[in-house]
Design an enzyme around this catalytic site. Sequence first.
Site, PDB file in Angstrom:
ATOM      1  N   LEU A 146     -46.683 -68.668 -51.203  1.00 39.90           N
ATOM      2  CA  LEU A 146     -47.308 -69.620 -50.679  1.00 39.90           C
ATOM      3  C   LEU A 146     -46.732 -70.318 -49.121  1.00 39.90           C
ATOM      4  CD1 LEU A 146     -48.245 -72.466 -53.229  1.00 39.90           C
ATOM      5  CD2 LEU A 146     -49.684 -70.224 -52.838  1.00 39.90           C
ATOM      6  N   PHE A 244     -45.870 -59.739 -39.452  1.00 41.29           N
ATOM      7  CA  PHE A 244     -44.347 -60.371 -39.411  1.00 41.29           C
ATOM      8  C   PHE A 244     -44.064 -59.499 -38.008  1.00 41.29           C
ATOM      9  CE2 PHE A 244     -42.945 -63.733 -42.177  1.00 41.29           C
ATOM     10  CZ  PHE A 244     -45.097 -63.919 -42.371  1.00 41.29           C
ATOM     11  N   LEU A 245     -44.612 -58.634 -37.301  1.00 39.26           N
ATOM     12  CA  LEU A 245     -43.890 -58.798 -36.277  1.00 39.26           C
ATOM     13  C   LEU A 245     -44.138 -59.517 -34.941  1.00 39.26           C
ATOM     14  CD1 LEU A 245     -44.506 -55.427 -36.733  1.00 39.26           C
ATOM     15  CD2 LEU A 245     -42.175 -56.181 -37.014  1.00 39.26           C
ATOM     16  N   ALA A 247     -42.848 -61.131 -32.047  1.00 37.42           N
ATOM     17  CA  ALA A 247     -41.733 -61.835 -31.314  1.00 37.42           C
ATOM     18  C   ALA A 247     -41.726 -63.627 -30.952  1.00 37.42           C
ATOM     19  CB  ALA A 247     -41.317 -60.935 -30.227  1.00 37.42           C
ATOM     20  N   GLY A 252     -38.934 -70.907 -38.930  1.00 34.26           N
ATOM     21  CA  GLY A 252     -38.085 -72.114 -38.804  1.00 34.26           C
ATOM     22  C   GLY A 252     -38.370 -72.698 -40.007  1.00 34.26           C
ATOM     23  N   CYS A 255     -38.879 -72.530 -46.145  1.00 37.22           N
ATOM     24  CA  CYS A 255     -37.962 -71.326 -46.817  1.00 37.22           C
ATOM     25  C   CYS A 255     -37.347 -70.571 -46.380  1.00 37.22           C
ATOM     26  CB  CYS A 255     -39.673 -70.464 -47.478  1.00 37.22           C
ATOM     27  SG  CYS A 255     -40.333 -71.550 -49.108  1.00 37.22           S
ATOM     28  N   LYS A 258     -34.175 -71.892 -45.519  1.00 36.47           N
ATOM     29  CA  LYS A 258     -33.119 -72.123 -46.979  1.00 36.47           C
ATOM     30  C   LYS A 258     -32.846 -71.134 -47.540  1.00 36.47           C
ATOM     31  CE  LYS A 258     -35.702 -74.146 -49.547  1.00 36.47           C
ATOM     32  NZ  LYS A 258     -35.761 -73.431 -50.942  1.00 36.47           N
ATOM     33  N   LYS A 315     -44.941 -73.879 -37.601  1.00 33.87           N
ATOM     34  CA  LYS A 315     -45.842 -73.219 -37.175  1.00 33.87           C
ATOM     35  C   LYS A 315     -47.692 -73.538 -36.881  1.00 33.87           C
ATOM     36  CE  LYS A 315     -46.894 -71.789 -42.153  1.00 33.87           C
ATOM     37  NZ  LYS A 315     -47.574 -70.500 -42.698  1.00 33.87           N
TER      38      LYS A 315
HETATM   39  C1  UDX Z   1     -42.771 -69.088 -45.889  1.00 29.29           C
HETATM   40  C2  UDX Z   1     -42.945 -66.568 -46.999  1.00 29.29           C
HETATM   41  O1  UDX Z   1     -44.519 -66.676 -46.075  1.00 29.29           O
HETATM   42  C3  UDX Z   1     -43.925 -67.634 -47.762  1.00 29.29           C
HETATM   43  O2  UDX Z   1     -44.023 -66.289 -48.286  1.00 29.29           O
HETATM   44  C4  UDX Z   1     -42.765 -67.983 -48.666  1.00 29.29           C
HETATM   45  O3  UDX Z   1     -42.843 -68.377 -50.216  1.00 29.29           O
HETATM   46  C5  UDX Z   1     -42.664 -69.769 -48.191  1.00 29.29           C
HETATM   47  O4  UDX Z   1     -42.219 -69.034 -46.477  1.00 29.29           O
HETATM   48  P1  UDX Z   1     -44.539 -69.773 -44.458  1.00 29.29           P
HETATM   49  O5  UDX Z   1     -42.537 -70.518 -44.454  1.00 29.29           O
HETATM   50  O6  UDX Z   1     -45.142 -71.169 -44.748  1.00 29.29           O
HETATM   51  O7  UDX Z   1     -44.232 -68.791 -45.062  1.00 29.29           O
HETATM   52  O8  UDX Z   1     -44.096 -69.636 -43.166  1.00 29.29           O
HETATM   53  P2  UDX Z   1     -45.002 -67.806 -42.296  1.00 29.29           P
HETATM   54  O9  UDX Z   1     -46.307 -67.882 -42.140  1.00 29.29           O
HETATM   55  O10 UDX Z   1     -44.380 -67.305 -42.879  1.00 29.29           O
HETATM   56  O11 UDX Z   1     -43.771 -68.279 -41.160  1.00 29.29           O
HETATM   57  C6  UDX Z   1     -42.607 -68.666 -41.036  1.00 29.29           C
HETATM   58  C7  UDX Z   1     -42.053 -68.899 -39.450  1.00 29.29           C
HETATM   59  O12 UDX Z   1     -41.669 -67.351 -39.347  1.00 29.29           O
HETATM   60  C8  UDX Z   1     -42.670 -69.325 -38.434  1.00 29.29           C
HETATM   61  O13 UDX Z   1     -41.810 -70.204 -37.838  1.00 29.29           O
HETATM   62  C9  UDX Z   1     -43.378 -68.508 -38.006  1.00 29.29           C
HETATM   63  O14 UDX Z   1     -43.597 -68.582 -36.399  1.00 29.29           O
HETATM   64  C10 UDX Z   1     -42.130 -67.301 -37.710  1.00 29.29           C
HETATM   65  N1  UDX Z   1     -42.854 -65.927 -37.702  1.00 29.29           N
HETATM   66  C11 UDX Z   1     -44.267 -65.715 -38.506  1.00 29.29           C
HETATM   67  C12 UDX Z   1     -42.521 -65.171 -36.388  1.00 29.29           C
HETATM   68  O15 UDX Z   1     -41.702 -65.558 -35.862  1.00 29.29           O
HETATM   69  N2  UDX Z   1     -43.279 -64.268 -35.984  1.00 29.29           N
HETATM   70  C13 UDX Z   1     -43.755 -63.462 -37.394  1.00 29.29           C
HETATM   71  O16 UDX Z   1     -44.844 -62.366 -37.367  1.00 29.29           O
HETATM   72  C14 UDX Z   1     -44.195 -63.800 -38.858  1.00 29.29           C
END
Ligand code: UDX
Length: 434
Positions: A146, A244-245, A247, A252, A255, A258, A315
């Site tokens: 999630l 997830f690309l 920058a 943070g 999840c 940790k 976020k």
């Molecule tokens: C994440 C996983 O996506 C989820 O599947 C898992 O179960 C829990 O951890 P979450 O921590 O809620 O979810 O946030 P997510 O949207 O994945 O973003 C995590 C962090 O990565 C955020 O700080 C976000 O700003 C950063 N991020 C994400 C980036 O810097 N660049 C990206 O392209 C995507």
Amino acid sequence: MSEREPIGVVGAGWVGLVTAACFAELGHRVVVREIVPEKVESLRRGEIPIHEPGLPELIKKNAERLTFTTDMAELLDGPRLLFVCVQTPPTYSGDADLSAVQRAVGEIGEPDGKALVMKSTVPVGTGRTIHRDAPELAYVACPEFLKEGTAVKDFLEPDRVVVGFDQGDEWAADAVAAAYEPLGAPIVRTDLSSAEMIKLASNAYLATKISFINEIANVCDEVGADVTEVARGMGMDPRIGDRFLNAGLGFGGSCFPKDTQALKILAGNSGYHFQLLNSVIEVNELQKRRVMAKLSKHLDSLVGKRVALLGLAFKPDTDDMREASSLVLASRLEGEGATVVAFDPVAEERARQLLPSVEMAGSAMETLEAADAAVLVTEWPEFAELDWTEVAKAMNNPLLVDGRNFLDPDAVRAAGMTYEAIGRPGLADRSAVS
Ligand code: UDX
């Protein structure tokens, strides 16, 4: 519709509440057991202690199927499936702290005909250890995937559901799979340890993708390419994918930091040095500090300067401040002698406790008033609506570092701002274009 299996949930935290509300939405009666009495009382009054879009509505809509209690006996009285959704934060050593899991397991005991369904993220091997100590209790690993802010949607429209179990617990795995069956997602039936590893490896991979694009961004800064263009071109290759690309200032939340740490330590404890993951974590730590050099490019010294932070949460769409880049950034700025003022639409209350010396403003515009520099830390949609001409007039020095590559550089520059981003040097620096 045939009667849906009653569900028990241990822990009314973020995962527990989303799980409970969504199973109730699917027609299950759900008993949620939480040890903090005040939390149970507020949930009974319909007050939801976390910010998660759609969750309060779902809990309200399904209130008659949801029971909140502090009494473990009440939980053990009914459902066969007991979903454990308790926290597993990192300990000082970086290992996962399993004390909440152990307490839950101890309290559940070994009731006949019941299954413990582990939602919490645990080190690989945890399931087998618990099962060995309580062999009469069936055990299923069913990790959550999630995302905060879209958790309800992620639960109800999963990409896959992982159901891990060992021999003898087939009935429990079938019951868990049946509970998820209406969602129509592929069910990955696998052994216990592989299920646990799927969760850790998925998060580590996504974290790797983010650190990778952040390093590409840092190189783009040096060589005059634009990382958003690079990511666009890369993402069209389906082997890479365009998600997830983005920058920015690093990842943070509750999840990624940790779970990457936990996997690194898990590997280390078993004698393997996970070199790539070490770098992913290190790159992320350094990325949170990248802004400092960008500010220094334009300001001789930060001593006595007023720096505005737009956004504090890790976020958008969450008030979660865990491992937020803003925490490191605010401390670094204060360490350099700056005064930090910040605005976040929902995280202010949590941020106040963690950043007591940071001045909290009532709006984005108020934060920017008379500031010597601003940093966009969290890409809240309302920051895209700001009138940058007004901002440029209100600031003492119209300098903005867009830590999430969220804004249109041309528009912000045209409004009279000095604009810096992550891996997006100005057009003048890009020789192929100029
Ligand atoms: C994440 C996983 O996506 C989820 O599947 C898992 O179960 C829990 O951890 P979450 O921590 O809620 O979810 O946030 P997510 O949207 O994945 O973003 C995590 C962090 O990565 C955020 O700080 C976000 O700003 C950063 N991020 C994400 C980036 O810097 N660049 C990206 O392209 C995507």
